[in-house]
Design an enzyme around this catalytic site. Structure first.
Site, PDB file in Angstrom:
ATOM      1  N   CYS A  88       0.836  -1.217   0.000  1.00 23.89           N
ATOM      2  CA  CYS A  88       0.000   0.000   0.000  1.00 23.89           C
ATOM      3  C   CYS A  88       0.858   1.250   0.000  1.00 23.89           C
ATOM      4  CB  CYS A  88      -0.906   0.029   1.224  1.00 23.89           C
ATOM      5  SG  CYS A  88      -2.096  -1.311   1.281  1.00 23.89           S
TER       6      CYS A  88
HETATM    7  C1  BEZ Z   1       0.557  -4.575   1.768  1.00 24.44           C
HETATM    8  O1  BEZ Z   1       0.032  -3.517   1.442  1.00 24.44           O
HETATM    9  O2  BEZ Z   1       1.768  -4.715   1.764  1.00 24.44           O
HETATM   10  C2  BEZ Z   1      -0.288  -5.735   2.180  1.00 24.44           C
HETATM   11  C3  BEZ Z   1      -1.456  -5.519   2.853  1.00 24.44           C
HETATM   12  C4  BEZ Z   1      -2.222  -6.604   3.265  1.00 24.44           C
HETATM   13  C5  BEZ Z   1      -1.787  -7.885   2.950  1.00 24.44           C
HETATM   14  C6  BEZ Z   1      -0.622  -8.083   2.229  1.00 24.44           C
HETATM   15  C7  BEZ Z   1       0.141  -7.002   1.846  1.00 24.44           C
END
Ligand code: BEZ
Length: 212
Positions: free
Chosen positions: A46
């Protein structure tokens, strides 16, 4: 939980965000919009997505598209996270992130897929036209960061096909030849498209991008 399909009116909502209370329709005004959800604050994928989105803002602006993100954490958390995004992605987050702690918007837009994760949103993307109709829905898993080049490409296609009787072929990019809409007979197409029409098959007619 609502099911939203292409052509439906995007539901309006008011919600807290990183820049304060927002009414979705007021925020969009009479332009296009892109609403995209993130599983949670302070997560690695994210963080890269929001940094990338911020760097693409000029491109979205050129196409009259307002960006708005969503994650299920609160405003204070978003604002702490934004500092990290700015620092690590070398940018400035320049669009609001909805603070959807009560999951009101996530549920309204069906962004929680319980078999993927009961509490966090998947990576949903909604593109909304000026008349507030939903033009595109894409759903990515949490583990896959989105391709913002592709989102711009789809917006170029949506905006072109909104004004011209054409469709865009596989892997099309702005400026490349487009497909004449199947509803138009070839002779009529030749009078509409002054740049010329190539009939490869009666159902497969190509013409130069009318907007280029
Ligand atoms: C991420 O944004 O890195 C992420 C968020 C939830 C699960 C896996 C990755």
């Amino acid at each position: 939980m609502a099911t939203i399909r292409l052509g439906d009116t995007a539901p309006n909502f008011s919600a807290d965000s990183s820049i304060g209370e927002i009414n979705f329709y007021d925020y969009l005004g009479d332009g296009w919009g892109i609403l995209f959800s993130h599983p949670a604050d302070f997560t690695p994928v994210c963080t890269t997505e929001l940094g990338t989105a911020a760097k693409f803002k000029d491109e979205f602006d050129k196409r009259n598209v307002k960006m708005i993100a969503l994650s299920v954490d609160g405003r204070a958390s978003h604002n702490e996270w934004i500092k990290d995004i700015n620092e690590t992605q070398h940018t400035i987050v320049n669009f609001p992130i909805i603070a959807d702690e009560d999951k009101k918007v996530s549920n309204l837009y069906d962004m929680i897929h319980p078999k993927a994760d009961n509490n966090l949103t998947v990576r949903s993307v909604y593109i909304i036209a000026p008349d507030k109709s939903v033009k595109l829905i894409i759903t990515y898993p949490a583990s896959t960061g989105r391709n913002f080049h592709e989102l711009l490409r789809v917006i170029d296609s949506l905006q072109l096909t909104a004004y011209h009787k054409v469709a865009t072929p596989a892997n099309w990019q702005h400026g490349e030849d487009v497909v004449v809409s199947p509803a138009i007979p070839t002779e009529e197409a030749r009078s509409i498209f002054s740049k010329g029409v190539e009939e490869i098959k009666p159902y497969l007619r190509m013409t130069p991008d009318p907007s280029a």
